[in-house]
Motif scaffolding. Structure first.
Motif, PDB file in Angstrom:
ATOM      1  N   GLY A 126       0.816  -1.204   0.000  1.00  0.00           N
ATOM      2  CA  GLY A 126       0.000   0.000   0.000  1.00  0.00           C
ATOM      3  C   GLY A 126       0.855   1.261   0.000  1.00  0.00           C
ATOM      4  N   ALA A 127       0.262   2.366   0.423  1.00  0.00           N
ATOM      5  CA  ALA A 127       0.956   3.654   0.459  1.00  0.00           C
ATOM      6  C   ALA A 127       0.651   4.338   1.786  1.00  0.00           C
ATOM      7  N   TYR A 128       1.642   5.074   2.294  1.00  0.00           N
ATOM      8  CA  TYR A 128       1.436   5.829   3.521  1.00  0.00           C
ATOM      9  C   TYR A 128       2.394   7.016   3.573  1.00  0.00           C
ATOM     10  N   VAL A 129       2.056   7.980   4.419  1.00  0.00           N
ATOM     11  CA  VAL A 129       2.903   9.148   4.623  1.00  0.00           C
ATOM     12  C   VAL A 129       3.794   8.853   5.821  1.00  0.00           C
ATOM     13  N   SER A 130       5.101   8.883   5.597  1.00  0.00           N
ATOM     14  CA  SER A 130       6.025   8.580   6.695  1.00  0.00           C
ATOM     15  C   SER A 130       6.447   9.825   7.469  1.00  0.00           C
ATOM     16  N   ASP A 131       6.515  10.984   6.781  1.00  0.00           N
ATOM     17  CA  ASP A 131       6.909  12.215   7.462  1.00  0.00           C
ATOM     18  C   ASP A 131       6.334  13.406   6.702  1.00  0.00           C
ATOM     19  N   VAL A 132       5.956  14.426   7.448  1.00  0.00           N
ATOM     20  CA  VAL A 132       5.391  15.628   6.833  1.00  0.00           C
ATOM     21  C   VAL A 132       5.609  16.805   7.777  1.00  0.00           C
ATOM     22  N   ILE A 133       5.736  17.977   7.205  1.00  0.00           N
ATOM     23  CA  ILE A 133       5.786  19.189   8.022  1.00  0.00           C
ATOM     24  C   ILE A 133       4.459  19.905   7.840  1.00  0.00           C
ATOM     25  N   CYS A 134       3.608  19.768   8.832  1.00  0.00           N
ATOM     26  CA  CYS A 134       2.318  20.452   8.875  1.00  0.00           C
ATOM     27  C   CYS A 134       1.838  20.448  10.323  1.00  0.00           C
ATOM     28  N   PRO A 135       0.841  21.259  10.662  1.00  0.00           N
ATOM     29  CA  PRO A 135       0.452  21.417  12.068  1.00  0.00           C
ATOM     30  C   PRO A 135      -0.076  20.158  12.761  1.00  0.00           C
ATOM     31  N   ASP A 136      -0.966  19.409  12.145  1.00  0.00           N
ATOM     32  CA  ASP A 136      -1.632  18.324  12.869  1.00  0.00           C
ATOM     33  C   ASP A 136      -1.239  16.914  12.452  1.00  0.00           C
TER      34      ASP A 136
ATOM     35  N   VAL B 103      -8.674   0.097  -3.666  1.00  0.00           N
ATOM     36  CA  VAL B 103      -9.113   1.050  -4.671  1.00  0.00           C
ATOM     37  C   VAL B 103     -10.157   1.981  -4.057  1.00  0.00           C
ATOM     38  N   GLY B 104      -9.959   3.281  -4.242  1.00  0.00           N
ATOM     39  CA  GLY B 104     -10.886   4.275  -3.710  1.00  0.00           C
ATOM     40  C   GLY B 104     -10.420   4.921  -2.415  1.00  0.00           C
ATOM     41  N   GLU B 105      -9.465   4.326  -1.724  1.00  0.00           N
ATOM     42  CA  GLU B 105      -8.963   4.920  -0.486  1.00  0.00           C
ATOM     43  C   GLU B 105      -8.026   6.082  -0.812  1.00  0.00           C
ATOM     44  N   SER B 106      -7.942   7.029   0.121  1.00  0.00           N
ATOM     45  CA  SER B 106      -7.064   8.179  -0.113  1.00  0.00           C
ATOM     46  C   SER B 106      -6.522   8.722   1.196  1.00  0.00           C
ATOM     47  N   ILE B 107      -5.417   9.440   1.056  1.00  0.00           N
ATOM     48  CA  ILE B 107      -4.818  10.197   2.154  1.00  0.00           C
ATOM     49  C   ILE B 107      -4.744  11.637   1.663  1.00  0.00           C
ATOM     50  N   VAL B 108      -5.168  12.568   2.504  1.00  0.00           N
ATOM     51  CA  VAL B 108      -5.156  13.977   2.117  1.00  0.00           C
ATOM     52  C   VAL B 108      -4.430  14.782   3.189  1.00  0.00           C
ATOM     53  N   CYS B 109      -3.503  15.627   2.747  1.00  0.00           N
ATOM     54  CA  CYS B 109      -2.839  16.582   3.624  1.00  0.00           C
ATOM     55  C   CYS B 109      -3.312  17.963   3.179  1.00  0.00           C
ATOM     56  N   LEU B 110      -4.312  18.477   3.860  1.00  0.00           N
ATOM     57  CA  LEU B 110      -4.903  19.761   3.458  1.00  0.00           C
ATOM     58  C   LEU B 110      -3.947  20.947   3.572  1.00  0.00           C
ATOM     59  N   PRO B 111      -3.168  21.080   4.658  1.00  0.00           N
ATOM     60  CA  PRO B 111      -2.284  22.248   4.729  1.00  0.00           C
ATOM     61  C   PRO B 111      -1.281  22.308   3.568  1.00  0.00           C
ATOM     62  N   ASN B 112      -0.843  21.153   3.100  1.00  0.00           N
ATOM     63  CA  ASN B 112       0.140  21.107   2.014  1.00  0.00           C
ATOM     64  C   ASN B 112      -0.491  20.857   0.640  1.00  0.00           C
ATOM     65  N   ARG B 113      -1.794  20.642   0.608  1.00  0.00           N
ATOM     66  CA  ARG B 113      -2.538  20.387  -0.626  1.00  0.00           C
ATOM     67  C   ARG B 113      -1.990  19.186  -1.399  1.00  0.00           C
TER      68      ARG B 113
END
Length: 128
Positions: free
Chosen positions: A78-88, A100-110
């Motif tokens: 699968g896929a995942y976010v391992s590190d990000v710079i954002c508030p939450d 299929v159809g699943e998603s990850i969204v990082c709104l502060p970074n768009r």
């Protein structure tokens, strides 16, 4: 002995065709199972990775504006976010996506990561 009329035969034929079509489509969709992880930044496609052809993990590092970045790991699981710079860091807490159809969204970074493919999506308990 039961006698069938023309209408009975027609109804039986329609039900039989519907049943064969239903099971045939389910068989076709389960056999193919192609999955692609799509990464988009600011609404534009950034990368597209075929998850079925991955032999090892792929790391995607995206430098964003104002010194921000996001690190995404994609493998056959699968896929995942391992590190990000954002508030939450909600995108990190989402965990791994692999259907299929699943998603990850990082709104502060768009940034959006989603799985697309021709695999028939499963129905979850919320949609039932």
């Amino acid at each position: 002995m039961v006698k069938f009329k023309k209408g009975d035969m027609l109804l039986l034929l329609i039900v039989l065709i519907a049943a064969i079509s239903y099971f045939g489509l389910n068989y076709i969709y389960k056999e193919t199972g192609e999955k692609t992880a799509v990464i988009s930044v600011n609404g534009k496609e950034y990368d597209r990775i075929d998850m079925n052809k991955l032999k090892e993990e792929k790391y995607v590092h995206i430098d964003l504006e104002e010194g921000r970045h996001i690190d995404i790991v994609i493998n056959a699981e699968g896929a995942y976010v391992s590190d990000v710079i954002c508030p939450d860091k909600i995108c990190v807490k989402t965990g791994i996506i692999n259907k299929v159809g699943e998603s990850i969204v990082c709104l502060p970074n768009r940034v959006q990561i989603f799985i697309e493919g021709n695999e028939k999506p499963e129905v979850d308990s919320v949609s039932q």
